[in-house]
Design a protein around this motif. Structure first.
Motif, PDB file in Angstrom:
ATOM      1  N   LYS A 141      66.841  34.446  45.967  1.00 20.68           N
ATOM      2  CA  LYS A 141      65.975  35.605  46.241  1.00 20.68           C
ATOM      3  C   LYS A 141      64.539  35.210  46.562  1.00 20.68           C
ATOM      4  O   LYS A 141      63.778  36.031  47.073  1.00 20.68           O
ATOM      5  N   PHE A 145      63.921  40.527  48.098  1.00 20.99           N
ATOM      6  CA  PHE A 145      64.579  40.701  46.803  1.00 20.99           C
ATOM      7  C   PHE A 145      63.829  40.005  45.666  1.00 20.99           C
ATOM      8  O   PHE A 145      64.164  40.172  44.501  1.00 20.99           O
ATOM      9  N   SER A 161      62.893  41.184  41.962  1.00 21.73           N
ATOM     10  CA  SER A 161      63.675  42.368  41.635  1.00 21.73           C
ATOM     11  C   SER A 161      64.710  41.996  40.588  1.00 21.73           C
ATOM     12  O   SER A 161      65.439  41.018  40.741  1.00 21.73           O
ATOM     13  N   LEU A 214      72.191  40.890  43.500  1.00 21.47           N
ATOM     14  CA  LEU A 214      72.566  40.911  44.918  1.00 21.47           C
ATOM     15  C   LEU A 214      73.817  41.755  45.146  1.00 21.47           C
ATOM     16  O   LEU A 214      74.056  42.237  46.250  1.00 21.47           O
ATOM     17  N   LYS A 249      74.126  44.612  44.182  1.00 21.45           N
ATOM     18  CA  LYS A 249      73.608  45.938  44.547  1.00 21.45           C
ATOM     19  C   LYS A 249      72.829  45.879  45.860  1.00 21.45           C
ATOM     20  O   LYS A 249      72.969  46.744  46.734  1.00 21.45           O
ATOM     21  N   TRP A 250      71.989  44.866  45.966  1.00 19.72           N
ATOM     22  CA  TRP A 250      71.116  44.770  47.136  1.00 19.72           C
ATOM     23  C   TRP A 250      71.901  44.667  48.446  1.00 19.72           C
ATOM     24  O   TRP A 250      71.576  45.322  49.438  1.00 19.72           O
ATOM     25  N   THR A 298      65.025  53.757  41.778  1.00 20.41           N
ATOM     26  CA  THR A 298      65.319  52.391  42.213  1.00 20.41           C
ATOM     27  C   THR A 298      65.865  52.386  43.637  1.00 20.41           C
ATOM     28  O   THR A 298      65.478  51.566  44.464  1.00 20.41           O
ATOM     29  N   MET A 342      64.484  50.393  46.908  1.00 17.70           N
ATOM     30  CA  MET A 342      65.350  49.501  47.688  1.00 17.70           C
ATOM     31  C   MET A 342      65.320  49.877  49.163  1.00 17.70           C
ATOM     32  O   MET A 342      65.177  49.027  50.038  1.00 17.70           O
ATOM     33  N   ARG A 397      62.076  48.742  50.743  1.00 19.76           N
ATOM     34  CA  ARG A 397      61.998  47.286  50.921  1.00 19.76           C
ATOM     35  C   ARG A 397      62.879  46.845  52.092  1.00 19.76           C
ATOM     36  O   ARG A 397      62.523  45.969  52.860  1.00 19.76           O
ATOM     37  N   ILE A 398      64.039  47.445  52.183  1.00 22.11           N
ATOM     38  CA  ILE A 398      64.962  47.059  53.249  1.00 22.11           C
ATOM     39  C   ILE A 398      64.409  47.497  54.602  1.00 22.11           C
ATOM     40  O   ILE A 398      64.491  46.769  55.586  1.00 22.11           O
TER      41      ILE A 398
END
Ligand SMILES: [Zn+2]
Length: 317
Positions: A69, A74, A77, A81, A83-84, A113, A117, A120-121
Protein backbone atom coordinates in the motif's frame (compact mmCIF):
# COMPACT_ATOMS: atom_id res chain seq x y z
CA UNK A 1 -9.78 -19.82 -4.36
CA UNK A 2 -9.54 -18.03 -7.69
CA UNK A 3 -6.07 -18.02 -9.18
CA UNK A 4 -6.72 -16.45 -12.59
CA UNK A 5 -6.86 -12.66 -12.70
CA UNK A 6 -10.51 -11.64 -12.32
CA UNK A 7 -12.79 -10.75 -15.24
CA UNK A 8 -16.02 -10.07 -13.36
CA UNK A 9 -17.03 -8.43 -10.09
CA UNK A 10 -17.78 -11.83 -8.58
CA UNK A 11 -14.34 -13.11 -9.55
CA UNK A 12 -12.74 -9.92 -8.24
CA UNK A 13 -14.36 -10.36 -4.84
CA UNK A 14 -13.22 -13.96 -4.62
CA UNK A 15 -9.75 -13.31 -5.97
CA UNK A 16 -8.94 -10.30 -3.81
CA UNK A 17 -10.22 -12.01 -0.66
CA UNK A 18 -6.81 -13.69 -0.70
CA UNK A 19 -3.91 -11.47 0.43
CA UNK A 20 -1.36 -13.25 -1.73
CA UNK A 21 -3.53 -12.73 -4.79
CA UNK A 22 -3.66 -9.02 -3.98
CA UNK A 23 0.12 -8.92 -4.01
CA UNK A 24 0.33 -10.99 -7.17
CA UNK A 25 -1.95 -8.51 -8.87
CA UNK A 26 -0.52 -5.27 -7.47
CA UNK A 27 3.25 -5.83 -7.37
CA UNK A 28 3.81 -5.77 -11.15
CA UNK A 29 1.51 -2.77 -11.50
CA UNK A 30 2.46 -0.41 -8.67
CA UNK A 31 6.20 -0.80 -8.04
CA UNK A 32 8.79 0.72 -10.37
CA UNK A 33 9.58 -1.88 -13.05
CA UNK A 34 7.23 -4.22 -11.23
CA UNK A 35 9.82 -4.98 -8.55
CA UNK A 36 9.18 -4.40 -4.82
CA UNK A 37 11.31 -1.41 -3.86
CA UNK A 38 12.05 0.13 -0.46
CA UNK A 39 10.21 3.48 -0.35
CA UNK A 40 12.82 4.91 2.02
CA UNK A 41 16.11 4.11 0.29
CA UNK A 42 15.13 2.64 -3.07
CA UNK A 43 16.81 -0.71 -2.44
CA UNK A 44 15.37 -3.85 -3.97
CA UNK A 45 17.30 -6.11 -1.58
CA UNK A 46 14.40 -7.09 0.62
CA UNK A 47 13.24 -9.86 2.85
CA UNK A 48 9.63 -10.95 2.57
CA UNK A 49 7.64 -11.43 5.78
CA UNK A 50 5.21 -14.04 4.62
CA UNK A 51 2.85 -13.92 7.58
CA UNK A 52 2.36 -10.18 7.30
CA UNK A 53 2.66 -9.95 3.53
CA UNK A 54 5.18 -7.15 4.01
CA UNK A 55 8.75 -6.56 2.99
CA UNK A 56 11.73 -5.57 5.09
CA UNK A 57 14.60 -3.61 3.59
CA UNK A 58 18.03 -5.15 4.11
CA UNK A 59 19.64 -1.70 4.48
CA UNK A 60 19.76 -0.34 8.04
CA UNK A 61 17.52 2.71 8.39
CA UNK A 62 14.24 3.63 10.13
CA UNK A 63 10.96 2.38 8.62
CA UNK A 64 12.45 -0.71 7.05
CA UNK A 65 9.14 -2.55 6.78
CA UNK A 66 6.50 -1.65 4.24
CA UNK A 67 3.47 -3.07 2.51
CA UNK A 68 2.24 -2.90 -1.05
CA UNK A 69 0.00 0.00 0.00
CA UNK A 70 2.94 2.33 0.51
CA UNK A 71 2.96 5.29 -1.85
CA UNK A 72 -0.56 4.57 -3.12
CA UNK A 73 -4.00 5.95 -2.39
CA UNK A 74 -4.37 3.03 0.06
CA UNK A 75 -1.45 4.10 2.25
CA UNK A 76 -2.34 4.64 5.92
CA UNK A 77 -5.77 3.16 5.38
CA UNK A 78 -6.64 0.50 7.93
CA UNK A 79 -8.98 -1.08 5.39
CA UNK A 80 -7.83 -4.25 3.74
CA UNK A 81 -7.17 -4.69 0.05
CA UNK A 82 -10.01 -7.22 0.09
CA UNK A 83 -12.27 -4.14 0.45
CA UNK A 84 -10.31 -1.61 -1.55
CA UNK A 85 -9.87 -3.61 -4.73
CA UNK A 86 -13.49 -4.76 -5.13
CA UNK A 87 -14.52 -1.15 -4.39
CA UNK A 88 -12.25 -0.02 -7.23
CA UNK A 89 -13.75 -2.63 -9.49
CA UNK A 90 -17.24 -1.33 -8.77
CA UNK A 91 -16.34 2.32 -9.23
CA UNK A 92 -14.31 1.91 -12.40
CA UNK A 93 -16.81 -0.32 -14.11
CA UNK A 94 -20.27 0.89 -13.14
CA UNK A 95 -21.32 2.94 -16.10
CA UNK A 96 -23.52 5.34 -14.18
CA UNK A 97 -21.35 5.50 -11.11
CA UNK A 98 -21.92 4.06 -7.71
CA UNK A 99 -22.91 5.72 -4.45
CA UNK A 100 -21.37 5.42 -1.01
CA UNK A 101 -24.58 3.74 0.08
CA UNK A 102 -24.15 1.01 -2.54
CA UNK A 103 -20.49 0.48 -1.56
CA UNK A 104 -21.54 0.30 2.07
CA UNK A 105 -24.11 -2.38 1.28
CA UNK A 106 -21.96 -4.35 -1.13
CA UNK A 107 -18.78 -4.45 0.95
CA UNK A 108 -19.94 -4.06 4.54
CA UNK A 109 -17.98 -0.93 5.35
CA UNK A 110 -19.66 2.10 6.94
CA UNK A 111 -21.13 4.63 4.56
CA UNK A 112 -18.69 7.26 5.76
CA UNK A 113 -15.78 4.96 5.00
CA UNK A 114 -17.32 4.16 1.64
CA UNK A 115 -17.55 7.85 0.84
CA UNK A 116 -13.88 8.35 1.63
CA UNK A 117 -12.92 5.32 -0.49
CA UNK A 118 -14.92 6.65 -3.42
CA UNK A 119 -13.14 9.97 -3.29
CA UNK A 120 -9.68 8.46 -2.97
CA UNK A 121 -10.36 6.22 -5.93
CA UNK A 122 -11.65 9.15 -7.95
CA UNK A 123 -8.48 11.05 -7.12
CA UNK A 124 -6.48 8.27 -8.70
CA UNK A 125 -8.31 8.81 -11.96
CA UNK A 126 -7.55 12.50 -12.25
CA UNK A 127 -5.12 14.22 -14.50
CA UNK A 128 -2.98 12.17 -16.89
CA UNK A 129 -3.91 14.52 -19.66
CA UNK A 130 -1.15 13.57 -22.02
CA UNK A 131 -0.80 15.75 -25.08
CA UNK A 132 -3.26 18.16 -26.58
CA UNK A 133 -6.47 17.18 -28.34
CA UNK A 134 -6.26 17.42 -32.10
CA UNK A 135 -8.13 16.63 -35.32
CA UNK A 136 -11.80 17.50 -34.84
CA UNK A 137 -12.63 18.79 -31.39
CA UNK A 138 -16.09 19.60 -30.02
CA UNK A 139 -16.24 22.21 -27.28
CA UNK A 140 -19.24 22.90 -25.10
CA UNK A 141 -20.28 23.92 -21.61
CA UNK A 142 -23.17 22.92 -19.44
CA UNK A 143 -24.76 23.95 -16.16
CA UNK A 144 -24.90 21.44 -13.40
CA UNK A 145 -26.65 22.23 -10.36
CA UNK A 146 -27.90 22.93 -7.54
CA UNK A 147 -30.14 20.38 -5.93
CA UNK A 148 -30.75 23.20 -3.52
CA UNK A 149 -34.03 21.79 -2.37
CA UNK A 150 -32.30 18.77 -0.83
CA UNK A 151 -30.15 20.89 1.43
CA UNK A 152 -30.75 22.44 4.77
CA UNK A 153 -31.23 26.20 4.44
CA UNK A 154 -28.07 27.28 6.27
CA UNK A 155 -26.03 24.82 4.26
CA UNK A 156 -27.61 25.99 1.06
CA UNK A 157 -26.42 29.51 1.75
CA UNK A 158 -22.83 28.35 2.22
CA UNK A 159 -22.67 25.90 -0.60
CA UNK A 160 -24.26 27.72 -3.44
CA UNK A 161 -22.40 30.58 -4.98
CA UNK A 162 -23.77 32.35 -7.96
CA UNK A 163 -22.04 31.24 -11.14
CA UNK A 164 -23.96 31.15 -14.36
CA UNK A 165 -27.49 30.31 -13.40
CA UNK A 166 -27.67 31.30 -9.73
CA UNK A 167 -27.32 27.92 -8.07
CA UNK A 168 -25.57 26.17 -10.94
CA UNK A 169 -21.99 25.25 -11.60
CA UNK A 170 -20.49 25.55 -15.07
CA UNK A 171 -18.63 22.60 -16.51
CA UNK A 172 -16.66 22.93 -19.72
CA UNK A 173 -15.83 20.00 -21.97
CA UNK A 174 -13.67 19.30 -25.00
CA UNK A 175 -13.99 16.11 -26.99
CA UNK A 176 -11.65 14.88 -29.69
CA UNK A 177 -13.95 12.99 -32.05
CA UNK A 178 -13.14 9.30 -31.84
CA UNK A 179 -10.83 10.03 -28.91
CA UNK A 180 -10.79 11.40 -25.41
CA UNK A 181 -12.85 13.93 -23.54
CA UNK A 182 -11.54 16.49 -21.07
CA UNK A 183 -14.00 18.16 -18.76
CA UNK A 184 -13.49 20.68 -16.00
CA UNK A 185 -15.42 22.85 -13.58
CA UNK A 186 -14.97 26.52 -14.51
CA UNK A 187 -15.74 29.79 -12.77
CA UNK A 188 -18.15 30.98 -15.38
CA UNK A 189 -18.56 31.35 -19.11
CA UNK A 190 -16.41 34.40 -19.64
CA UNK A 191 -14.35 34.51 -22.81
CA UNK A 192 -10.99 34.69 -21.08
CA UNK A 193 -11.58 31.59 -19.00
CA UNK A 194 -13.06 29.40 -21.71
CA UNK A 195 -10.48 30.37 -24.29
CA UNK A 196 -7.46 29.89 -22.04
CA UNK A 197 -8.65 26.32 -21.40
CA UNK A 198 -9.02 25.74 -25.12
CA UNK A 199 -5.49 26.95 -25.79
CA UNK A 200 -4.21 24.74 -22.98
CA UNK A 201 -5.93 21.56 -24.17
CA UNK A 202 -6.35 21.81 -27.94
CA UNK A 203 -3.61 21.77 -30.56
CA UNK A 204 -3.37 25.02 -32.53
CA UNK A 205 -4.75 24.54 -36.02
CA UNK A 206 -7.25 21.85 -34.98
CA UNK A 207 -10.83 22.00 -36.29
CA UNK A 208 -13.04 23.09 -33.41
CA UNK A 209 -16.82 23.08 -33.18
CA UNK A 210 -18.79 25.18 -30.71
CA UNK A 211 -22.22 26.70 -30.33
CA UNK A 212 -22.83 30.39 -30.90
CA UNK A 213 -21.85 31.56 -27.40
CA UNK A 214 -20.06 34.89 -27.76
CA UNK A 215 -17.24 33.79 -25.45
CA UNK A 216 -15.95 31.66 -28.33
CA UNK A 217 -15.53 34.64 -30.66
CA UNK A 218 -12.00 35.17 -31.89
CA UNK A 219 -10.85 31.52 -31.79
CA UNK A 220 -10.59 31.51 -35.57
CA UNK A 221 -7.19 33.17 -35.18
CA UNK A 222 -5.72 29.94 -33.80
CA UNK A 223 -8.14 27.22 -34.89
CA UNK A 224 -10.42 26.24 -37.75
CA UNK A 225 -13.48 27.35 -35.85
CA UNK A 226 -16.99 26.41 -36.98
CA UNK A 227 -20.14 27.39 -35.14
CA UNK A 228 -23.49 25.63 -34.92
CA UNK A 229 -26.38 27.90 -34.08
CA UNK A 230 -28.48 25.84 -31.71
CA UNK A 231 -31.39 28.25 -32.00
CA UNK A 232 -31.69 27.13 -35.61
CA UNK A 233 -30.42 23.55 -35.86
CA UNK A 234 -28.55 20.81 -34.02
CA UNK A 235 -26.21 19.83 -36.82
CA UNK A 236 -25.06 21.10 -40.15
CA UNK A 237 -23.02 18.35 -41.75
CA UNK A 238 -20.10 17.72 -39.42
CA UNK A 239 -20.67 21.00 -37.62
CA UNK A 240 -22.22 19.95 -34.33
CA UNK A 241 -21.42 19.25 -30.69
CA UNK A 242 -23.43 16.04 -30.41
CA UNK A 243 -20.51 14.08 -28.95
CA UNK A 244 -20.22 16.55 -26.09
CA UNK A 245 -24.00 16.48 -25.60
CA UNK A 246 -23.77 12.73 -25.28
CA UNK A 247 -21.08 13.08 -22.62
CA UNK A 248 -23.15 15.62 -20.68
CA UNK A 249 -26.09 13.28 -20.64
CA UNK A 250 -23.87 10.55 -19.14
CA UNK A 251 -22.65 12.99 -16.50
CA UNK A 252 -26.15 14.12 -15.65
CA UNK A 253 -27.50 10.62 -15.50
CA UNK A 254 -24.72 9.76 -13.09
CA UNK A 255 -25.30 12.80 -10.91
CA UNK A 256 -29.06 12.66 -10.86
CA UNK A 257 -29.48 8.93 -10.80
CA UNK A 258 -26.77 7.86 -8.45
CA UNK A 259 -25.31 10.61 -6.35
CA UNK A 260 -28.44 12.58 -5.55
CA UNK A 261 -26.57 15.50 -4.07
CA UNK A 262 -23.14 16.76 -5.00
CA UNK A 263 -21.72 19.90 -3.54
CA UNK A 264 -20.03 22.17 -6.09
CA UNK A 265 -16.57 21.83 -4.61
CA UNK A 266 -16.72 18.05 -5.04
CA UNK A 267 -18.18 18.18 -8.50
CA UNK A 268 -14.87 17.97 -10.35
CA UNK A 269 -14.22 14.55 -8.84
CA UNK A 270 -17.42 13.15 -10.32
CA UNK A 271 -16.69 14.77 -13.66
CA UNK A 272 -13.24 13.17 -13.69
CA UNK A 273 -14.71 9.79 -12.84
CA UNK A 274 -17.13 9.96 -15.73
CA UNK A 275 -14.35 11.15 -18.09
CA UNK A 276 -12.22 8.16 -17.05
CA UNK A 277 -14.99 5.73 -17.89
CA UNK A 278 -15.80 7.53 -21.12
CA UNK A 279 -12.17 7.57 -22.26
CA UNK A 280 -11.80 3.88 -21.50
CA UNK A 281 -15.19 2.89 -22.84
CA UNK A 282 -13.94 0.41 -25.41
CA UNK A 283 -12.22 -1.83 -22.87
CA UNK A 284 -13.36 -4.86 -20.94
CA UNK A 285 -13.98 -4.44 -17.22
CA UNK A 286 -10.71 -6.24 -16.48
CA UNK A 287 -8.73 -3.94 -18.78
CA UNK A 288 -10.32 -0.82 -17.31
CA UNK A 289 -9.54 -2.07 -13.80
CA UNK A 290 -5.94 -2.76 -14.79
CA UNK A 291 -5.50 0.80 -16.11
CA UNK A 292 -7.18 2.21 -13.00
CA UNK A 293 -4.97 0.24 -10.63
CA UNK A 294 -1.82 1.56 -12.33
CA UNK A 295 -3.04 5.06 -11.46
CA UNK A 296 -3.16 4.56 -7.69
CA UNK A 297 0.54 5.26 -7.21
CA UNK A 298 1.88 8.58 -5.96
CA UNK A 299 -1.47 10.02 -5.03
CA UNK A 300 -2.59 10.77 -1.51
CA UNK A 301 -5.64 12.47 -0.17
CA UNK A 302 -6.19 13.21 3.49
CA UNK A 303 -9.62 13.47 4.97
CA UNK A 304 -8.99 17.18 5.70
CA UNK A 305 -8.09 17.84 2.06
CA UNK A 306 -11.10 15.92 0.94
CA UNK A 307 -13.66 17.85 2.91
CA UNK A 308 -12.07 21.18 1.99
CA UNK A 309 -11.02 24.12 4.11
CA UNK A 310 -14.36 24.56 5.78
CA UNK A 311 -14.30 21.41 7.81
CA UNK A 312 -17.71 20.69 6.46
CA UNK A 313 -18.83 17.09 6.53
CA UNK A 314 -20.18 15.21 3.59
CA UNK A 315 -23.76 15.20 2.50
CA UNK A 316 -25.26 11.78 2.73
CA UNK A 317 -28.85 11.16 1.79
ZN1 LIG B 1 15.56 0.70 2.42
Amino acid sequence: MESQEPRTLQEAINYFADGENCLKYLVPRVFPNGVPTCPTCGSTKLGFLKNQLRWQCSVRHPKRQFSVKVGTIFEDSPLGLDKWLPAMWLILNCKNGISSLEIHRALGVTQKTAWFMLHRIRLAQQGKNGGKLSGEVEIDETFIGGKARNMHKSKRARVITGTGGKDKTVVMGMLERGGNVRAMVVDGRRKKQLQSNIHEHVEAGAAIFTDELRSYDGLEDSFKHQVINHAVEYANGNVHTNGMENFWSLVKRQLHGTYISVEPFHLFRYIDEQAFRFNNRKMTDAERFDIGVREIVGKRLTYAELIGQTGETETIH
